[in-house]
Design a protein around this motif. Sequence first.
Motif, mmCIF file in Angstrom:
data_model
loop_
_atom_site.group_PDB
_atom_site.id
_atom_site.type_symbol
_atom_site.label_atom_id
_atom_site.label_comp_id
_atom_site.label_asym_id
_atom_site.label_seq_id
_atom_site.Cartn_x
_atom_site.Cartn_y
_atom_site.Cartn_z
ATOM 1 N N PHE A 289 0.836 -1.263 0.047
ATOM 2 C CA PHE A 289 0.007 -0.039 -0.093
ATOM 3 C C PHE A 289 0.799 1.097 -0.031
ATOM 4 N N ASP A 290 0.244 2.428 -0.537
ATOM 5 C CA ASP A 290 0.783 3.669 -0.539
ATOM 6 C C ASP A 290 1.004 4.156 0.925
ATOM 7 N N THR B 205 -1.410 7.393 5.113
ATOM 8 C CA THR B 205 -2.401 6.208 4.867
ATOM 9 C C THR B 205 -2.520 5.512 6.202
ATOM 10 N N PHE B 206 -3.290 4.543 6.607
ATOM 11 C CA PHE B 206 -3.459 3.747 7.640
ATOM 12 C C PHE B 206 -1.961 3.035 7.749
ATOM 13 N N THR B 207 -1.509 2.487 6.642
ATOM 14 C CA THR B 207 -0.157 1.631 6.658
ATOM 15 C C THR B 207 0.927 2.710 6.840
ATOM 16 N N GLY B 208 0.948 3.731 6.202
ATOM 17 C CA GLY B 208 2.025 4.661 6.515
ATOM 18 C C GLY B 208 2.144 5.125 7.981
ATOM 19 N N PHE C 274 3.964 17.405 7.347
ATOM 20 C CA PHE C 274 3.242 16.368 8.405
ATOM 21 C C PHE C 274 3.704 14.792 7.869
ATOM 22 N N THR C 275 3.150 14.802 6.872
ATOM 23 C CA THR C 275 3.242 13.382 6.063
ATOM 24 C C THR C 275 4.603 12.961 6.141
ATOM 25 N N ALA C 276 5.547 13.840 5.673
ATOM 26 C CA ALA C 276 7.085 13.377 5.520
ATOM 27 C C ALA C 276 7.697 13.173 7.056
#
Length: 392
Positions: A32-33, A46-49, A254-256
């Motif tokens: 997953f991404d 994502t939830f996985t990330g 934030f994502t990074a």
Amino acid sequence: MSMHVQTKSRRLTGLDATRALAILGMFAAHIFDLFALDNSGILSPTFTGATANGRASVLFMVLAGVSLTLFARSLQRKGLSRKASVGVLVRRALVIAVLGLLIGPVNESIANILVHYGLLFLLLIPALYLPARALWVLSVFWLVIAPLAWRPLAAAEAAQSLGHNPTFTDFAHPGLLLADLLVTGYYPLLIWIGFGLLGVAVGKLPLSQKKTVAWMGAGAVVIAALSLLIGWLKILPWITAVGTVAGIPRSQIFTAMVTGRSPSGNLDRFLSESSYIWLPTAHSGSMIFTIHAAACALALLAILLLVTPHLGYAGALLAAAGRAPLTLYIGHLVLLPLLQVGLSAWVQWWTLCVLMLLAALILHHSGKAGPLEAGVRYLSVLPTDEKNSDPK
């Protein structure tokens, strides 16, 4: 992902189940991404990330230490001398590392953990013979100090990276290979040895005692939560600097900082800043995430040790899958390039889950080990070991 030998009566089904959960986490992180645009067009993890990324692999390394301890104990119960036991452990570690070197080029889109896993087994052997209290002190010290020593080395040696999974041809450049394995690679052993040491310390605990496991789990949950909170509080004043130095727009920061990457790149250029140690970022090698990921691993292990025996047939199947980690891990490395041709991420995920379930059903009802686990056992436990056992 250990292949330790124990009788059914002595197996900890919760440990096997935790290993299976780590495998599923690996599946997710590789399929997953890690980030995506939400309905409002904002980039988010994502939830996985936000969960599996960076934690599943740490869980593997902690379980490696636990399983190595239990395997060494099983060799002792069989009457093998220390010299004979060490021989078995060394052979097992080398077989896994060689297998990693062989399989690495098969799928370069995934950072293969097997070479590091085998080397970790090798490096942890002396720790097996340390007193439990010394092991706890050493593992905690390593998890705190190693990231501090690693950060300036990684910043200085950033260019000394293989850029691919380690394989036999890399022995032509031993310095580069060593730098990649210890410092600059995806699983820098300078830090990751700490996870293995923690696992060895945990393996010396009476893990069949619910009270001990419950206390370990409660402490781990508290440390996991506090470390993540402290990391975010300490890094918040640096958010602008993180974006500026790393070259990442503020809308992606934030994502990074959660996943370790964004469409604009990763945080490697921020390594030279001292505040790097507070990054609550997966696979960053920061001090705070190292502590957090280790605590998450212990918390999950404690939960599964307590819960799995009460899950009935479902728990038995989950534990059975956890007895074939090497087979499942290498199997997904080989299959994913084929599944990724024209199939969606969810189809890939469910295909691997169904295959894992089939493997669990076969292993549970046959009582046999996975094929690769059996192969490693055959190559590492030789008939000469019995001749070197202690006299009865």
